[in-house]
Design an enzyme around this catalytic site. Structure first.
Site, PDB file in Angstrom:
ATOM      1  N   ASP A 142       0.798  -1.199  -0.064  1.00  0.00           N
ATOM      2  CA  ASP A 142       0.183   0.069   0.111  1.00  0.00           C
ATOM      3  C   ASP A 142       0.697   1.186   0.029  1.00  0.00           C
ATOM      4  O   ASP A 142       1.818   1.448   0.787  1.00  0.00           O
ATOM      5  CB  ASP A 142      -0.952   0.005   1.336  1.00  0.00           C
ATOM      6  CG  ASP A 142      -2.060   0.955   1.232  1.00  0.00           C
ATOM      7  OD1 ASP A 142      -2.179   1.814   0.294  1.00  0.00           O
ATOM      8  OD2 ASP A 142      -2.975   0.727   1.915  1.00  0.00           O
ATOM      9  N   GLY A 195      -5.131   3.260  -8.176  1.00  0.00           N
ATOM     10  CA  GLY A 195      -5.304   3.590  -9.652  1.00  0.00           C
ATOM     11  C   GLY A 195      -4.490   4.789 -10.176  1.00  0.00           C
ATOM     12  O   GLY A 195      -4.998   5.072 -11.494  1.00  0.00           O
ATOM     13  N   TRP A 196      -3.614   5.205  -9.319  1.00  0.00           N
ATOM     14  CA  TRP A 196      -2.602   6.443 -10.160  1.00  0.00           C
ATOM     15  C   TRP A 196      -2.070   6.072 -11.048  1.00  0.00           C
ATOM     16  O   TRP A 196      -1.485   4.797 -11.340  1.00  0.00           O
ATOM     17  CB  TRP A 196      -2.015   7.124  -9.002  1.00  0.00           C
ATOM     18  CG  TRP A 196      -2.708   7.634  -7.838  1.00  0.00           C
ATOM     19  CD1 TRP A 196      -4.053   7.943  -7.588  1.00  0.00           C
ATOM     20  CD2 TRP A 196      -2.300   8.204  -6.688  1.00  0.00           C
ATOM     21  NE1 TRP A 196      -4.240   8.707  -6.593  1.00  0.00           N
ATOM     22  CE2 TRP A 196      -3.077   8.884  -5.918  1.00  0.00           C
ATOM     23  CE3 TRP A 196      -0.738   8.537  -6.272  1.00  0.00           C
ATOM     24  CZ2 TRP A 196      -2.928   9.328  -4.672  1.00  0.00           C
ATOM     25  CZ3 TRP A 196      -0.513   9.201  -5.094  1.00  0.00           C
ATOM     26  CH2 TRP A 196      -1.669   9.706  -4.128  1.00  0.00           C
ATOM     27  N   ASP A 216     -10.652   3.466  -1.980  1.00  0.00           N
ATOM     28  CA  ASP A 216     -11.107   2.521  -1.061  1.00  0.00           C
ATOM     29  C   ASP A 216     -12.518   2.589  -1.223  1.00  0.00           C
ATOM     30  O   ASP A 216     -13.316   3.514  -1.295  1.00  0.00           O
ATOM     31  CB  ASP A 216     -10.732   2.936   0.601  1.00  0.00           C
ATOM     32  CG  ASP A 216      -9.319   2.633   0.994  1.00  0.00           C
ATOM     33  OD1 ASP A 216      -8.586   2.173   0.184  1.00  0.00           O
ATOM     34  OD2 ASP A 216      -8.827   2.794   1.969  1.00  0.00           O
TER      35      ASP A 216
END
Length: 390
Positions: A142, A195-196, A216
């Site tokens: 993450d 998703g960047w 999220d």
């Protein structure tokens, strides 16, 4: 000579496919959606027990994944230890494996995780070695505090800031992928960076098996539907070993209706999404089990063809999604995002099916006979009719 001609193709395969993991979308359970920072060793053991006793293991749910807040401090050698909630991670992993299940864990490329526990920054190889020693089979990585490092670097050269952030992010995920591979233990690598930078275009080349496509999810129809229906157009990036991930399942957490949870499960299955339950498995109602354990719905998600579905028609709040399946079959979801029941139709040609097909209502477990050209169903508010065309 034949070998030499084939070699470039083999090298060009995504690293994930070469490692032969996640050839179908991963299925299992993750601790975050229900337990968040409260999760303990006992909670995880109870989840493993429930996966077996409830029939979830037999249905394909095999990963037991601990999310954030397990981390303790590093010792003088830099080795990361667990905190008091997880007294012996190797023993916990052994317990999960003894059930015929697989063991997942969580970390971040930043100095701290999202919950401000110890991250893997500058300890990537050391942490990967520790995970391998514990028997870890799955790692969710993450971005979290690594975003600060990216922003600070970009601020030094604003004209190239976006490029700098993108390169640093990719380097961070490449570093952990290399570290995992160096251990010699196969691990599913889940990229969580929301998703960047169109992650779906580059994650497979770094060894990513799945990647979050959005922020999220939360246990509400609004959150679930915004995330799920926003996946339109991403189907070409998914396949065996590398999957788009619209986040974990909220089924059974109590803030959506049964109809909405069926929509959730149907859409995720049409998307060939990872199916990671996020509820308290020790307290599932029969209704929750009927959704999570529906073998026909799961089979759509896990179909051997490895194709993600996509939207084929939409008008206002009504949408039709279709997923190609093995043996020429097609799964179709008729979705009603409005607040009132409405008829929704699918033209078989739009779904990529033959003009004359046998139709089955999956949730009703009912064969509807052979239909010509199209089919129309009345769909409940926030609901779905999930069809199999054959």
């Amino acid at each position: 000579m034949k070998f030499l001609r084939l070699l470039p193709f083999v090298v060009a395969l995504p690293l994930a496919a070469q490692q032969r993991v996640a050839l179908t979308p991963p299925m299992g359970w993750n601790s975050w959606n229900h337990f968040a920072g409260r999760v303990t060793d006992a909670d995880v053991r109870a989840a493993a027990d429930a996966i077996v006793s409830s029939g979830m293991k037999d249905a394909g749910y095999i990963y037991v994944n601990i999310d954030d807040t397990w981390e303790g401090k590093r010792d003088a050698s830099g080795v990361l230890h667990t905190n008091e909630k997880f007294p012996d991670m190797k023993a916990l992993g052994d317990y999960i494996h003894s059930k015929g299940l697989k063991f997942g864990i969580y970390s971040s490329p930043g100095p701290q995780t999202c919950a401000r526990f110890e991250g893997s920054y500058q300890h990537e190889e050391q942490d990967a070695k520790t995970w391998a020693e514990w028997g870890v089979d799955y790692i969710k990585y993450d971005l979290c505090s690594y975003r600060t490092i990216m922003r600070e670097a970009a601020a030094k050269d604003p004209a190239n800031g976006e490029k700098i952030q993108s390169e640093l992010m990719r380097q961070a995920y490449q570093k952990i992928s290399d570290a995992i591979r160096k251990t010699g233990r196969p691990m599913v690598l889940s990229l969580c960076q929301y998703g960047w930078d169109e992650v779906w275009t580059w994650a497979p080349s770094l060894g990513g098996n799945l990647w979050r496509t959005t922020g999220d999810i939360s246990d509400s129809y609004l959150s679930m539907s915004q995330i799920g229906f926003s996946q339109a157009g991403l189907s070409k990036y998914a396949g065996p070993g590398h999957w788009n991930d619209p986040d974990m399942l909220e089924v059974g957490n109590g803030r959506m209706t049964a109809e909405e949870y069926r929509t959730h499960m149907s859409l995720w299955s049409l998307l060939a999404a990872p199916l990671l339950a996020g509820n308290d498995l020790s307290k599932m109602t029969d209704e929750t089990k009927s959704i999570l354990l529906n073998k026909e719905v799961i089979a759509i998600d896990q179909d051997a063809l490895g194709k993600q579905g996509d939207r084929v028609w939409a008008k206002g709040a009504l949408e039709v999604w279709a997923k190609p399946l093995s043996n020429g079959r097609v799964a179709v979801g008729l979705f009603n995002r409005s607040l009132e029941a409405a008829p929704v139709s699918v033209r078989f040609a739009d779904a990529g099916a033959k003009s004359s097909v046998k139709v089955r209502d999956v949730w009703a477990a009912k064969d509807l006979g052979t239909k010509q050209g199209s089919y129309t169903a009345n769909v409940a508010a926030h609901g779905v009719v999930l069809l199999m065309l054959e």
